[in-house]
Write an enzyme that holds these catalytic residues in place. Structure first.
Site, short mmCIF file in Angstrom:
data_model
loop_
_atom_site.label_atom_id
_atom_site.label_comp_id
_atom_site.label_asym_id
_atom_site.label_seq_id
_atom_site.Cartn_x
_atom_site.Cartn_y
_atom_site.Cartn_z
N LYS A 228 -20.23 -51.55 -3.56
CA LYS A 228 -20.48 -52.44 -4.70
C LYS A 228 -21.97 -52.40 -5.04
CE LYS A 228 -16.26 -54.13 -4.44
NZ LYS A 228 -15.25 -53.53 -5.22
N SER B 295 -13.47 -49.36 -8.46
CA SER B 295 -14.28 -50.54 -8.76
C SER B 295 -15.70 -50.20 -9.20
CB SER B 295 -14.33 -51.48 -7.56
OG SER B 295 -15.12 -50.95 -6.52
#
Length: 192
Positions: A83, A42
């Site tokens: 993230k 990600s």
């Protein structure tokens, strides 16, 4: 001194050294730094599956969470995610035509360039705003909340998927990538 008392003294010194080492390890691991292994793609290309990073817990003990920070946070009781912070409390965040706007100001995202180059006539980040993630009546990120996205937007499960996260879910900021050694890196925020 006889041999027995010398042996007792040496054993005592070793026990003290071991206890101090264990205490230092606990303090460092609990309050300052920890090692985290990236799981998934990600955050590609800045962080790849299997790479090891040092997460600084102290940054948020003495500082604030800022837009652009790459963080590790508790996604649930057993999983942690890595993230990028896109919006903090009070921010009005919107993506339109693959462009980020924070508080109605255009924001560059140079960390997305490699992923954008691999696209042809397709947006990397779909159009959305805070209202789409929270509720139609909420235009800004509420107090104590963060909007986080993965840099590899096509495969990332992030705030678009699970909503805003609580600031108290944050473990710390990714301070440096140290494994593998040939990709050592220490600055993940282009604004710093």
């Amino acid at each position: 001194m006889n041999e027995v008392s010398c042996l007792k003294k040496e054993i005592y010194e070793w026990l003290v050294a071991i206890l101090v080492a264990v205490a230092l390890y606990f303090i460092i691991h609990q309050f300052l730094f920890l090692v985290y292994t990236v799981n998934g793609d990600s955050m590609h290309p800045i962080l790849k599956n299997g790479e090891k990073v040092i997460v600084s817990k102290i940054n948020y003990t003495v500082g604030d969470i800022d837009n652009g920070d790459v963080i590790v946070f508790h996604a649930d009781k057993k999983d942690d995610y890595v993230k990028r912070v896109i919006g903090i409390s009070g921010d009005k965040v919107m993506y339109k035509d693959d462009q980020l706007y924070i508080n109605d100001k255009k924001v560059d995202e140079p960390y997305l360039e490699e992923n954008k180059l691999s696209k042809t006539n397709v947006q990397l980040t779909e159009n959305f705003s805070v209202k789409d993630i929270t509720a139609p009546s909420v235009a800004t990120i509420p107090d104590g909340k963060l909007l986080v996205l993965g840099d590899n937007r096509e495969v990332s499960k992030d705030s678009r998927y699970f909503g805003l996260i609580d600031e108290d879910q944050v473990v710390g900021e990714v301070a440096l990538r140290f494994w593998p050694f040939n990709v050592f890196h220490y600055n993940f925020d282009p604004a710093k």
